[in-house]
Scaffold this motif. Structure first.
Motif, PDB file in Angstrom:
ATOM      1  N   TRP A 193       0.815  -1.216   0.000  1.00 12.14           N
ATOM      2  CA  TRP A 193       0.000   0.000   0.000  1.00 12.14           C
ATOM      3  C   TRP A 193       0.851   1.270   0.000  1.00 12.14           C
ATOM      4  CZ3 TRP A 193      -4.419  -1.742  -1.318  1.00 12.14           C
ATOM      5  CH2 TRP A 193      -4.876  -2.961  -0.832  1.00 12.14           C
ATOM      6  N   LYS A 198       2.837   4.469  -1.010  1.00 10.44           N
ATOM      7  CA  LYS A 198       2.686   5.422  -2.117  1.00 10.44           C
ATOM      8  C   LYS A 198       4.080   5.862  -2.558  1.00 10.44           C
ATOM      9  CE  LYS A 198      -1.727   5.300  -2.077  1.00 10.44           C
ATOM     10  NZ  LYS A 198      -1.699   3.911  -1.610  1.00 10.44           N
ATOM     11  N   TYR A 256       2.800   5.284  -7.528  1.00  8.46           N
ATOM     12  CA  TYR A 256       1.595   6.097  -7.345  1.00  8.46           C
ATOM     13  C   TYR A 256       1.529   7.251  -8.330  1.00  8.46           C
ATOM     14  CZ  TYR A 256      -1.241   9.835  -5.311  1.00  8.46           C
ATOM     15  OH  TYR A 256      -2.129  10.865  -5.141  1.00  8.46           O
ATOM     16  N   LEU A 272      -4.124  10.292   0.720  1.00  6.82           N
ATOM     17  CA  LEU A 272      -4.639   9.001   0.263  1.00  6.82           C
ATOM     18  C   LEU A 272      -4.119   7.872   1.142  1.00  6.82           C
ATOM     19  CD1 LEU A 272      -6.279   7.408  -1.771  1.00  6.82           C
ATOM     20  CD2 LEU A 272      -4.292   7.366  -3.279  1.00  6.82           C
ATOM     21  N   GLU A 306      -6.487   5.294   3.214  1.00  8.55           N
ATOM     22  CA  GLU A 306      -6.421   3.846   3.024  1.00  8.55           C
ATOM     23  C   GLU A 306      -6.055   3.139   4.327  1.00  8.55           C
ATOM     24  OE1 GLU A 306      -3.747   3.097  -0.196  1.00  8.55           O
ATOM     25  OE2 GLU A 306      -5.216   3.657  -1.747  1.00  8.55           O
ATOM     26  N   ASN A 357      -9.135   2.912   6.354  1.00  9.96           N
ATOM     27  CA  ASN A 357     -10.011   1.867   5.821  1.00  9.96           C
ATOM     28  C   ASN A 357      -9.544   0.484   6.258  1.00  9.96           C
ATOM     29  OD1 ASN A 357     -11.684   3.668   4.536  1.00  9.96           O
ATOM     30  ND2 ASN A 357     -10.662   3.533   2.563  1.00  9.96           N
ATOM     31  N   ARG A 358      -8.218   0.277   6.263  1.00 10.67           N
ATOM     32  CA  ARG A 358      -7.693  -1.019   6.685  1.00 10.67           C
ATOM     33  C   ARG A 358      -7.940  -1.253   8.176  1.00 10.67           C
ATOM     34  NH1 ARG A 358      -3.585   0.509   3.116  1.00 10.67           N
ATOM     35  NH2 ARG A 358      -2.179   1.172   4.790  1.00 10.67           N
ATOM     36  N   ARG A 375     -12.937  -5.008  -3.689  1.00  6.23           N
ATOM     37  CA  ARG A 375     -11.730  -4.568  -2.967  1.00  6.23           C
ATOM     38  C   ARG A 375     -11.499  -5.418  -1.713  1.00  6.23           C
ATOM     39  NH1 ARG A 375     -13.258   1.503  -4.388  1.00  6.23           N
ATOM     40  NH2 ARG A 375     -11.828   1.823  -6.132  1.00  6.23           N
ATOM     41  N   ARG A 403      -1.948  -4.516  -5.878  1.00  3.06           N
ATOM     42  CA  ARG A 403      -2.292  -3.379  -5.039  1.00  3.06           C
ATOM     43  C   ARG A 403      -3.728  -2.893  -5.198  1.00  3.06           C
ATOM     44  NH1 ARG A 403       0.259   1.121  -6.382  1.00  3.06           N
ATOM     45  NH2 ARG A 403       0.285   1.928  -4.252  1.00  3.06           N
ATOM     46  N   GLY A 404      -4.357  -3.182  -6.330  1.00  5.20           N
ATOM     47  CA  GLY A 404      -5.705  -2.666  -6.522  1.00  5.20           C
ATOM     48  C   GLY A 404      -6.217  -2.903  -7.923  1.00  5.20           C
TER      49      GLY A 404
END
Length: 449
Positions: free
Chosen positions: A82, A84, A106, A128, A132, A135-136, A333, A348-349
């Motif tokens: 994760w 950046k 990124y 960001l 994130e 969120n984790r 996700r 990563r996404g």
């Protein structure tokens, strides 16, 4: 990191003078750590755990190329996916910078360095990264709570979750309905965890997966010698769930003779094992699920109406994924994060085209299909990002707000005119607007009376 500490920014730069200049210019906002080669960068990243890295691709022993910088990028993302990472790019190195972005970087900052531009890019990356990380943290908290694996943000599913939370503390039987793959067992487990029976067993049985001649024994158990092969007394699923929750999946496929025996148990809360004579009291809550239309089965004589009302003391309908806007992307996700950790894949996404494809697809197989596609894409994806092609989906055109508004206005105006029998004044009153406003709206929508 302490609450009042600055976020950590790491510079990977072999030019000592430039590194000092950048550190001096950025140290007011961030705790700037500097590394000048690959080994130092990896050691610093493990030691100080930065949120953002500014990486010069031209590192020794390849200061005029990008092989060492790209290797640092790959190594950093392998243990902190994760992170950046912002790479530097002059006109001559643009091809290398674009390759870095394809490999998970990124963003790019241009050379020669402009401090204000770099500061703006770093600020955006820090914001960001913080979002994130939050969120984790929320996902980790959710994974230890009663609603583990229930991932939803759409209004319809939030209503379902509120219903589950209200019903859970009571002991009423619950009937979950919905299409195949919508997550009925996940909701049943959540209901169990939210109930006073959470410390008891959650026992599930699929009524469609077991042959009719074995299903009775599976549910009610059997005594030794009850039939050929019954070499010992075996408790059934109902007994195993004593003090907990019994989940009867695909209840619409239960054979009619067993429906009678299940109804008797629900009425009297006692069972008799196959081949047994004694009655055994069982304290269990029953949660049943089906994707069938039980009312239609009742009309056809294939399902007992009295059993239906015993099971459906509270009914909860789970909407299909196509009717849950936003949930498909959220679930994708979630599955990506879960299976990337399990498979140890440095993905990563999703790319932008994958996100729009996920949001625009109808998902006929619901959550089960989505989970399968994400899992398969993780296995097959070459790069750090999953594209629409990896999911075997076509990139979709996402509707703009103007398109969505015009569609809603068209539907509302057409319905009002229909109800008002094309009387514009009456239709305007129904819509809560003036007559001239409605005429203007009709002209913009190219509608005639």
């Amino acid at each position: 990191m302490m609450a009042d500490a600055k976020p950590i920014l790491m510079l990977v730069e072999d030019d000592e003078g430039l590194a000092k200049q950048l550190k001096w210019a950025l140290a007011d906002a961030w705790d700037v750590q500097v590394a000048n080669d690959r080994a130092a960068a990896l050691a610093a990243a493990r030691r100080c755990d930065p949120q953002v890295v500014v990486l010069d691709l031209g590192l020794p022993p390849d200061p005029n190329g990008a092989t060492e910088g790209l290797a640092v990028l790959k190594d950093l993302l392998s243990f902190k996916p994760w992170l950046k990472i912002i790479v530097s790019s002059g006109n001559a190195e643009r091809v290398h910078a674009l390759e870095a972005v394809r490999n998970g970087a990124y963003d790019i900052y241009p050379k020669p360095v402009d401090i204000d531009t770099l500061r703006l890019i770093v600020e955006r990356a820090m914001q960001l990264a913080e979002l994130e990380a939050e969120n984790r943290r929320l996902a980790a908290a959710r994974e230890t709570g009663p609603m583990t694996d229930v991932i939803a943000e759409s209004p319809k599913m939030l209503d379902v979750l509120r219903m589950v939370e209200r019903v859970a503390p009571s002991d009423v039987n619950v009937l979950l309905t919905g299409e195949s793959g919508t997550g009925k067992e996940v909701l049943a487990r959540a209901l169990h965890r939210c109930s006073g029976r959470a410390k008891g067993a959650f026992v599930a049985i699929n009524c469609a997966a077991i042959p009719e001649n074995l299903l009775e024994s599976e549910l009610f158990g059997h005594e030794k010698g009850a039939f050929t092969g019954a070499v010992k007394t075996t408790p059934g699923k109902i007994e195993q769930a004593d003090g907990g929750t019994l989940f009867l999946d695909e209840i619409g496929d239960m054979p009619h003779p067993l429906q009678v025996k299940l109804l008797r148990f629900l009425q009297e809360r006692v069972i008799e094992r196959v081949g047994g004579r004694s009655q055994i009291a069982v304290n269990v809550r029953v949660v049943a699920a089906t994707n069938a239309d039980l009312q239609a089965l009742i009309r056809d004589g294939r399902f007992r109406e009295d059993l239906y009302y015993r099971l459906d003391e509270v009914g909860v309908h789970i909407p299909p994924l196509r009717d849950r806007p936003g949930d498909a992307t959220l679930l994708a996700r979630f599955f990506l994060g879960r299976y990337a950790r399990e498979m140890k894949r440095p993905v990563r996404g999703f790319t932008a085209d994958a996100v729009t494809a996920i949001a625009g697809y109808e998902w006929p197989g619901n959550v089960r299909e989505l989970e399968n596609r994400v899992k398969r894409a993780l296995v097959l994806a070459d790069g750090p990002m999953i594209a629409a092609t990896d999911l075997r989906l076509e990139a979709a055109d996402f509707p703009t707000l103007r398109m969505a508004r015009e569609e809603a206005e068209m539907e509302a105006v057409s319905k009002a005119l229909c109800v008002a029998d094309n009387n514009v004044s009456a239709a305007a009153k129904l819509l809560g607007v003036s007559r001239p406003t409605l005429y203007d709206l009709m002209r913009s929508l190219r509608l005639r009376e």
